[in-house]
Design a protein around this motif. Structure first.
Motif: not given
Length: 340
Positions: A190-192, A245-249
């Motif tokens: 997920l980090a990648i 969206f990326n902040l929420v993820k």
């Protein structure tokens, strides 16, 4: 729906969420996301198809930018073509089988990260073309060869990043069948994916466009201010569509107390839909702003017989663009962002 499975049993297993809240959210996601998918699919299909047609039939690949702009709509086009399946499954249920589930999850993820990596390459290419204009012009043939190799590498890397979704993707059941994957995907994967899908493009934009803006401010040319406006528009659109969206993820992967809140999943659904709008906006931001591309677009409209219905004279439009293009050519390369 394509990124997260809102019917997951773990979503609403907390006392913080009532059964009614669960039902309200499921009704919301059942109609909101499919509608957004249809809108993104329609606009993205039209816009990216036009870009591809123009590059295939009207515009030769003469520069590295052209190579990247040929691959970008291709990735976005395949990406948006997966959305109708998710829209149907969101309204009804998953009826396409396990193999189709794995394939669509893989295609969706592959083209999402391909698109984001290509945006990164476009940013770096613009940096080289503006800040090191003379060197870029003298090594154009070499850069073209490198560009094709880079594009091939991007597709391979994106495929590798997509393998977890393909491997773990399957038809799951909770009230009704849906396509998703188990939480077996590691935090490292997920980090990648977040790095390739958000942080790398963002870092490239911040660094490259900062230097480009400094260079343009020192240059002289009537297109300088237009170029600066386009830079700010590109960065603003990226930040407004991708950051939420990326902040929420990121919050979802680190803070489990938010993971069980109904209001948090409203945020996931809304920001996911906003993030997908980039597939509609990419053709406008990265293709239609170019003088040569717009000229070829009007040629396409003329050949398709659309100009009389639009009330536009094809000859006048093409001659106008040609005149503007000729005027722009008298300015130094550093004063223009888009040599298309």
């Amino acid at each position: 729906m394509a990124e997260y499975n809102y019917e997951d049993l773990g979503f609403f297993n907390s006392s913080n969420d009532s059964s009614q809240g669960h039902q309200d959210f499921m009704q919301f996601s059942k109609f909101f996301l499919p509608c957004m998918y249809v809108v993104v699919f329609t606009c993205g299909l039209v816009g990216n198809s036009l870009v591809l047609v123009i590059y295939v039939f009207y515009q030769k690949l003469k520069s590295l930018t052209d190579v990247f702009l040929m691959n970008l709509p291709l990735a976005d086009l395949v990406f948006v073509c997966t959305l109708p399946f998710w829209a149907y499954a969101g309204i009804h249920e998953w009826v396409f089988g396990s193999v189709m589930c794995k394939a669509l999850l893989g295609i969706y993820t592959l083209n999402f990260y391909t698109s984001m990596l290509i945006l990164t390459c476009i940013t770096v290419d613009r940096f080289v073309a503006v800040v090191r204009a003379t060197k870029a012009y003298n090594q154009q043939a070499k850069r073209m060869a490198w560009g094709k190799a880079i594009c091939s590498s991007i597709w391979v890397v994106s495929l590798l990043v997509s393998l977890p979704q393909i491997i773990y993707g399957n038809v799951l059941y909770h009230d009704r069948p849906f396509c998703g994957y188990h939480e077996a995907i590691s935090s490292m994967v997920l980090a990648i994916q977040m790095t390739l899908g958000f942080f790398l493009p963002l870092l490239a934009m911040v660094i490259c466009y900062s230097v480009i803006i400094k260079t343009l401010l020192q240059a002289r040319g009537f297109r300088k201010h237009k170029s600066l406006k386009i830079i700010f528009l590109v960065v603003a659109v990226f930040l407004l569509t991708q950051t939420p969206f990326n902040l929420v993820k990121l919050i979802r992967s680190t803070s489990w107390e938010y993971h069980t809140m109904t209001s948090f999943h409203y945020a996931i659904a809304v920001t996911e839909a906003i993030a997908y709008l980039r597939a509609c906006l990419n053709p406008v931001l990265y293709a239609f702003v170019g003088l040569k591309f717009r000229k070829n677009f009007w040629k396409l409209m003329k050949d398709a017989g659309c100009l009389p219905y639009l009330g536009v004279s094809g000859q006048h439009t093409c001659s106008e663009d040609t005149s503007r293009s000729a005027s722009a050519s008298h300015n130094v390369e550093a004063t223009s962002m888009f040599h298309l």
